[in-house]
Write a protein that holds these residues in place. Structure first.
Motif, PDB file in Angstrom:
ATOM      1  N   GLY A  46     -44.239  75.260  38.563  1.00  0.00           N
ATOM      2  CA  GLY A  46     -44.494  74.044  38.154  1.00  0.00           C
ATOM      3  C   GLY A  46     -45.853  73.290  38.519  1.00  0.00           C
ATOM      4  N   TYR A  47     -46.004  72.039  38.387  1.00  0.00           N
ATOM      5  CA  TYR A  47     -47.215  71.109  38.910  1.00  0.00           C
ATOM      6  C   TYR A  47     -46.518  70.030  39.596  1.00  0.00           C
ATOM      7  N   CYS A  48     -47.267  69.710  40.738  1.00  0.00           N
ATOM      8  CA  CYS A  48     -46.787  68.588  41.540  1.00  0.00           C
ATOM      9  C   CYS A  48     -47.570  67.626  42.232  1.00  0.00           C
ATOM     10  N   SER A  49     -47.447  66.257  42.106  1.00  0.00           N
ATOM     11  CA  SER A  49     -48.502  65.395  43.009  1.00  0.00           C
ATOM     12  C   SER A  49     -47.514  64.364  43.548  1.00  0.00           C
ATOM     13  N   ALA A  50     -48.112  63.614  44.495  1.00  0.00           N
ATOM     14  CA  ALA A  50     -47.280  62.609  45.094  1.00  0.00           C
ATOM     15  C   ALA A  50     -47.863  61.326  45.323  1.00  0.00           C
ATOM     16  N   ARG A  51     -47.186  60.247  45.480  1.00  0.00           N
ATOM     17  CA  ARG A  51     -47.730  58.894  45.772  1.00  0.00           C
ATOM     18  C   ARG A  51     -46.748  58.009  46.496  1.00  0.00           C
ATOM     19  N   SER A  52     -47.436  57.204  47.363  1.00  0.00           N
ATOM     20  CA  SER A  52     -46.252  56.451  48.081  1.00  0.00           C
ATOM     21  C   SER A  52     -46.609  54.897  48.002  1.00  0.00           C
ATOM     22  N   ALA A  53     -45.679  54.103  48.480  1.00  0.00           N
ATOM     23  CA  ALA A  53     -45.668  52.529  48.557  1.00  0.00           C
ATOM     24  C   ALA A  53     -44.936  51.999  49.526  1.00  0.00           C
ATOM     25  N   PHE A  54     -44.822  50.611  49.729  1.00  0.00           N
ATOM     26  CA  PHE A  54     -43.936  49.979  50.645  1.00  0.00           C
ATOM     27  C   PHE A  54     -43.455  48.864  50.286  1.00  0.00           C
ATOM     28  N   LEU A  55     -42.011  48.746  50.900  1.00  0.00           N
ATOM     29  CA  LEU A  55     -41.287  47.415  50.346  1.00  0.00           C
ATOM     30  C   LEU A  55     -40.992  46.687  51.631  1.00  0.00           C
ATOM     31  N   ASP A  56     -41.392  45.552  51.593  1.00  0.00           N
ATOM     32  CA  ASP A  56     -40.751  44.534  52.900  1.00  0.00           C
ATOM     33  C   ASP A  56     -39.113  44.856  53.189  1.00  0.00           C
ATOM     34  N   PRO A  57     -38.979  45.509  54.108  1.00  0.00           N
ATOM     35  CA  PRO A  57     -37.493  45.882  54.701  1.00  0.00           C
ATOM     36  C   PRO A  57     -36.591  44.453  54.745  1.00  0.00           C
ATOM     37  N   ALA A  58     -37.309  43.432  55.090  1.00  0.00           N
ATOM     38  CA  ALA A  58     -36.374  42.373  55.290  1.00  0.00           C
ATOM     39  C   ALA A  58     -36.180  41.538  54.030  1.00  0.00           C
ATOM     40  N   ALA A  59     -36.945  41.524  53.157  1.00  0.00           N
ATOM     41  CA  ALA A  59     -36.628  41.099  51.632  1.00  0.00           C
ATOM     42  C   ALA A  59     -37.251  41.858  50.605  1.00  0.00           C
ATOM     43  N   PRO A  60     -36.690  43.185  50.421  1.00  0.00           N
ATOM     44  CA  PRO A  60     -37.082  44.083  49.388  1.00  0.00           C
ATOM     45  C   PRO A  60     -37.298  43.724  47.943  1.00  0.00           C
ATOM     46  N   ASP A  61     -38.491  43.414  47.178  1.00  0.00           N
ATOM     47  CA  ASP A  61     -38.307  43.136  46.020  1.00  0.00           C
ATOM     48  C   ASP A  61     -38.850  44.513  45.200  1.00  0.00           C
ATOM     49  N   ALA A  62     -37.992  45.084  44.734  1.00  0.00           N
ATOM     50  CA  ALA A  62     -38.383  46.580  44.474  1.00  0.00           C
ATOM     51  C   ALA A  62     -39.229  46.675  42.889  1.00  0.00           C
ATOM     52  N   ALA A  63     -38.968  45.320  42.078  1.00  0.00           N
ATOM     53  CA  ALA A  63     -39.460  45.509  40.831  1.00  0.00           C
ATOM     54  C   ALA A  63     -40.978  45.633  40.627  1.00  0.00           C
ATOM     55  N   PRO A  64     -41.802  44.901  41.457  1.00  0.00           N
ATOM     56  CA  PRO A  64     -43.319  45.091  41.406  1.00  0.00           C
ATOM     57  C   PRO A  64     -43.818  46.416  41.675  1.00  0.00           C
ATOM     58  N   VAL A  65     -43.038  46.823  42.852  1.00  0.00           N
ATOM     59  CA  VAL A  65     -43.554  48.137  43.567  1.00  0.00           C
ATOM     60  C   VAL A  65     -43.098  49.270  42.556  1.00  0.00           C
ATOM     61  N   LEU A  66     -41.939  49.286  42.186  1.00  0.00           N
ATOM     62  CA  LEU A  66     -41.724  50.325  41.261  1.00  0.00           C
ATOM     63  C   LEU A  66     -42.317  50.361  39.903  1.00  0.00           C
ATOM     64  N   GLU A  67     -42.706  49.150  39.392  1.00  0.00           N
ATOM     65  CA  GLU A  67     -43.326  49.213  38.194  1.00  0.00           C
ATOM     66  C   GLU A  67     -44.591  49.870  38.146  1.00  0.00           C
ATOM     67  N   GLN A  68     -45.421  49.449  39.406  1.00  0.00           N
ATOM     68  CA  GLN A  68     -46.602  50.050  39.589  1.00  0.00           C
ATOM     69  C   GLN A  68     -46.621  51.624  40.011  1.00  0.00           C
ATOM     70  N   LEU A  69     -45.469  52.004  40.699  1.00  0.00           N
ATOM     71  CA  LEU A  69     -45.360  53.402  41.008  1.00  0.00           C
ATOM     72  C   LEU A  69     -44.936  54.392  39.988  1.00  0.00           C
ATOM     73  N   LEU A  70     -44.231  53.576  39.431  1.00  0.00           N
ATOM     74  CA  LEU A  70     -43.509  54.451  37.971  1.00  0.00           C
ATOM     75  C   LEU A  70     -44.116  54.180  36.707  1.00  0.00           C
ATOM     76  N   GLY A  71     -45.008  53.253  36.573  1.00  0.00           N
ATOM     77  CA  GLY A  71     -45.384  52.701  35.159  1.00  0.00           C
ATOM     78  C   GLY A  71     -46.019  53.775  34.368  1.00  0.00           C
ATOM     79  N   GLU A  72     -46.800  54.576  34.855  1.00  0.00           N
ATOM     80  CA  GLU A  72     -47.696  55.512  34.092  1.00  0.00           C
ATOM     81  C   GLU A  72     -46.737  56.545  33.565  1.00  0.00           C
TER      82      GLU A  72
END
Length: 332
Positions: free
Chosen positions: A208-234
């Protein structure tokens, strides 16, 4: 940022309850005291005094470099062979024992056989020496995400010409039990990777074929929506079905990511594996090995993990059917 897609052409894994890469998708059992047979995995002299994590890593590398991949390494300039390995707990018990020896006695009482492993990076150094590899050699250290982060580092190294072929993966040993309550990652898993063009030119079997990417959430107030939309959007924007394997703990970060995935990924496409904070970084790579060894629909999968501290890492995987196995069928 320069990066590349890695063609995965060999797999190696050593872990409790896993006899082959195809068994990597089974739930990880609690490791028993005698799950690893050193004499069988690493026949010969000079391995008994190597810390457990070093033994696991050497054995997984032997499995990955058997046959075709080993020939590819031999045919490559040693300066163009790279190793990138993630870990969080590989040396924890060894380092704690060294600290205790110095505190209770003196530094000259340290074991000469164990002292070379006083730094996490030296586990990979032993692997480099074992296979006469003189190129890129890196250890990535962080909870949960280090294995997938290692894939990202390897992809960048391939893109900028630092390496032509790479061993990439994760190694963990169970840490001292007082560190946390719950099961810990234990073992090693490695992918043998090269460029897509190089694998095609030598006619290698590609898992198979593999790539990777990363991001960061504020652990004190994690708002996953904008980060995951950018990370998974494509990945979710096209017509092709995409499955998600998520490895998450019950921290605020893990809960926020799990809630977003549950709301946006169909139940039939989402697999959630629960872990504990600081358990290690092997489980995501173990899952990758299993998905590559036993491809099923859909071909494209995302393996995602997050740490209590806010780090997110995502491996983007496209599997290939095993053309040598008539029982393997991929449908869309």
């Amino acid at each position: 940022m320069n990066t590349a897609t890695l063609a995965v052409t060999a797999l190696g894994i050593v872990a409790p309850g896993v006899a082959s890469p195809a068994a990597s998708l089974r739930p990880a059992p609690e490791p028993c005291a005698d799950w690893f047979d050193l004499a069988t995995a690493l026949p010969g002299r000079g391995y008994k005094k190597v810390p457990e994590a070093g033994q696991y890593l050497l054995a997984a590398a032997r499995a990955a470099l058997a046959a075709d991949a080993g020939a590819a390494v031999t045919a490559t300039d040693p300066d163009r062979v790279g190793i990138v390995v993630g870990t969080n707990n590989a040396g924890a018990e060894t380092l704690e024992a060294m600290d205790r020896t110095i505190i209770d006695g003196a530094a000259d009482e340290l074991s000469p056989a164990r002292t070379p492993y006083m730094a996490m990076s030296l586990f990979v150094s032993r692997l480099s020496m074992e296979h006469r590899i003189t190129g890129l050699s890196l250890t990535v250290n962080s909870p949960a995400t280090a294995g997938i982060d290692a894939i990202g580092v390897a992809a960048r190294a391939l893109a900028v010409g630092r390496a032509a072929v790479l061993l990439v993966g994760a190694v963990e040993a169970a840490p001292p039990q007082h560190r946390f309550a719950g099961p810990a990652d234990c073992g090693a898993a490695l992918l043998f990777c090269e460029s897509v063009d190089a694998a095609a030119a030598r006619g290698a079997r590609v898992h198979g074929y593999c790539s990777a990417r990363s991001a960061f959430l504020d652990p004190a107030a994690p708002d996953a929506a904008p980060v995951l939309e950018q990370l998974l959007g494509e990945a979710f924007s096209g017509p092709e079905a995409v499955a998600v394997d998520a490895i998450l703990d019950d921290s605020p970060v893990g809960v926020a990511v799990a809630q977003w995935l549950s709301a946006h990924v169909g139940a039939d496409l989402l697999t959630l594996t629960r872990t504990v904070p600081d358990a290690g970084c092997l489980t995501p790579i173990r899952l990758l090995v299993g998905r590559l060894a036993t491809p099923t629909a859909p071909r494209r999968r995302l393996v995602l993990t997050a740490a209590v501290h806010g780090n997110l890492a995502l491996a983007d995987l496209t599997t290939e059917p095993d053309h040598n196995d008539p029982k393997t069928v991929i449908t869309q």
